[in-house]
Design a protein around this motif. Structure first.
Motif, mmCIF file in Angstrom:
data_model
loop_
_atom_site.group_PDB
_atom_site.id
_atom_site.type_symbol
_atom_site.label_atom_id
_atom_site.label_comp_id
_atom_site.label_asym_id
_atom_site.label_seq_id
_atom_site.Cartn_x
_atom_site.Cartn_y
_atom_site.Cartn_z
ATOM 1 N N PRO A 117 0.839 -1.207 0.000
ATOM 2 C CA PRO A 117 0.000 0.000 0.000
ATOM 3 C C PRO A 117 0.867 1.248 0.000
ATOM 4 C CG PRO A 117 -0.046 -1.093 2.141
ATOM 5 C CD PRO A 117 0.655 -2.020 1.207
ATOM 6 N N ASP A 118 0.416 2.251 -0.701
ATOM 7 C CA ASP A 118 1.168 3.497 -0.829
ATOM 8 C C ASP A 118 0.952 4.348 0.415
ATOM 9 O OD1 ASP A 118 2.668 5.560 -1.772
ATOM 10 O OD2 ASP A 118 1.147 6.330 -3.160
ATOM 11 N N LEU A 119 1.640 3.963 1.477
ATOM 12 C CA LEU A 119 1.513 4.651 2.755
ATOM 13 C C LEU A 119 2.869 5.148 3.216
ATOM 14 C CD1 LEU A 119 -0.733 2.119 4.726
ATOM 15 C CD2 LEU A 119 -1.469 4.244 3.653
ATOM 16 N N PRO A 120 2.944 6.349 3.792
ATOM 17 C CA PRO A 120 4.212 6.795 4.378
ATOM 18 C C PRO A 120 4.627 5.840 5.489
ATOM 19 C CG PRO A 120 2.645 8.614 4.189
ATOM 20 C CD PRO A 120 1.886 7.367 3.899
ATOM 21 N N GLY A 125 6.538 -0.070 8.863
ATOM 22 C CA GLY A 125 5.349 -0.736 9.392
ATOM 23 C C GLY A 125 5.413 -2.239 9.213
ATOM 24 N N ILE A 126 5.936 -2.680 8.067
ATOM 25 C CA ILE A 126 6.086 -4.114 7.820
ATOM 26 C C ILE A 126 7.136 -4.694 8.764
ATOM 27 C CG2 ILE A 126 6.861 -5.822 6.135
ATOM 28 C CD1 ILE A 126 5.633 -4.034 3.960
ATOM 29 N N ILE A 206 -0.246 5.511 9.520
ATOM 30 C CA ILE A 206 0.473 4.706 10.508
ATOM 31 C C ILE A 206 0.987 5.660 11.571
ATOM 32 C CG2 ILE A 206 2.378 3.108 10.897
ATOM 33 C CD1 ILE A 206 2.322 2.446 7.921
ATOM 34 N N GLU A 207 0.507 5.492 12.803
ATOM 35 C CA GLU A 207 0.923 6.362 13.890
ATOM 36 C C GLU A 207 1.234 5.519 15.114
ATOM 37 O OE1 GLU A 207 -2.203 9.111 14.520
ATOM 38 O OE2 GLU A 207 -1.870 10.224 12.645
#
Length: 306
Positions: A117-120, A125-126, A206-207
């Motif tokens: 996914p195109d997430l910052p 995160g992975i 993602i926080e």
């Protein structure tokens, strides 16, 4: 490697390294072309790898397998095979690091690339286990958690359905157009008790130790674990170039001995149609390596097979 290799393995993931160990122990001259970090590098900790009940990282798996292959004489060379050609009914030519290799057998263990996914911060995160790519591998660790699946078609529905047996708090975050979900898909989600959030990927963040999705109406929903169901891309271009048969998903069709439709060309691991698992990849590699060894023995006039 002082002599020309008898077998070229393209890919240094679990499949390629397993095959290298087998072939080296068959006293074959084997060269592994290592094109860079394989998919297994993304594994923070694997708990379903046989023999490691406490878990093992993807990096540690690859390090051990690489050391084992080299212990028995397999050569591993960094670089990508840019061209693969057939030479009549026998042998192949491959371009690697500016030189041309002629080899009688090739094993493709090139794997697939995940559509993350195109997430910052997705890579971090992975690494932290917040975003996962394989529920078969690690859904057990997400038992009873608040789980989200990011999807854009019916694959997301199927993955959410699979995860529903691990938790009663499963949500599908659908990031494509609403019409990409059929009425039957929507009815299945309702039947399973899977919540549906339809939103843009831009509204997923993602926080700290949570992933949050902002749905229509401004309602924010946090999750413990998010699975990406955005699919993969098989690295099968070299096989396409020599005319190997592939399935609708682009992955390679193989026979019982991991043979492709091109004589002398074998394939193992995620690039082959089937279950994307390390245990499966290593089993396929063992079968392929033994078949290659037997084929070379026949060419040498030795017909007995193992």
């Amino acid at each position: 490697m002082s002599d020309n290799p008898e077998v070229l393995i393209i890919g240094a993931g679990p499949a390629g390294l397993t095959a290298a160990t087998y072939l080296a122990r068959f006293h074959r001259r084997v060269l592994v072309a290592d094109g860079g970090e394989p998919r297994a590098c993304w594994i923070p900790v694997s708990h379903n790898m046989p023999g490691f009940p406490k878990g093992i990282t993807g990096e540690a798996i690859l390090t051990r397998m690489r050391e084992q292959a080299e212990e028995y004489g397999a050569a591993i060379e960094s670089g990508e095979v840019t061209v693969l050609r057939r030479l009549g009914d026998h042998d192949f030519e491959a371009e690697l690091n500016g030189r041309t290799l002629r080899i009688p057998a090739v094993l493709l263990a090139t794997g697939v690339v995940d559509h993350h996914p195109d997430l910052p911060g997705v890579e971090r995160g992975i690494a932290r286990g917040l975003i996962r790519i394989c529920p078969i591998c690690d859904a057990f660790e997400a038992t009873d958690q608040a789980i989200a699946v990011i999807g854009e078609d019916d694959k997301g529905v199927r993955e959410a359905a699979f995860l529903r047996s691990y938790s009663d708090r499963v949500t599908l975050i659908h990031v494509a157009e609403p019409e990409a979900l059929s009425a039957a898909d929507r009815a299945e989600l309702v039947r399973l008790g899977v919540a549906l959030v339809e939103t843009s990927i831009d509204d997923v963040t993602i926080e700290n130790d949570r992933v949050t999705a902002l749905g229509w109406g401004g309602q924010a929903t946090p999750f413990d674990t998010v699975y990406s169901a955005l699919g993969t891309h098989p690295l099968a271009e070299l096989a396409h170039g020599v005319g190997a048969e592939c399935g609708e998903d682009g992955r390679l069709e193989v026979g019982l001995r991991q043979t492709t439709s091109v004589p002398g060309l074998y394939a193992a691991g995620d690039v082959v149609r089937g279950l994307n698992q390390i245990a499966v990849a290593t089993a396929e590699a063992a079968v392929a390596a033994t078949a290659i060894h037997n084929c070379l023995r026949e060419r040498e006039g030795l017909t007995a097979k193992v």
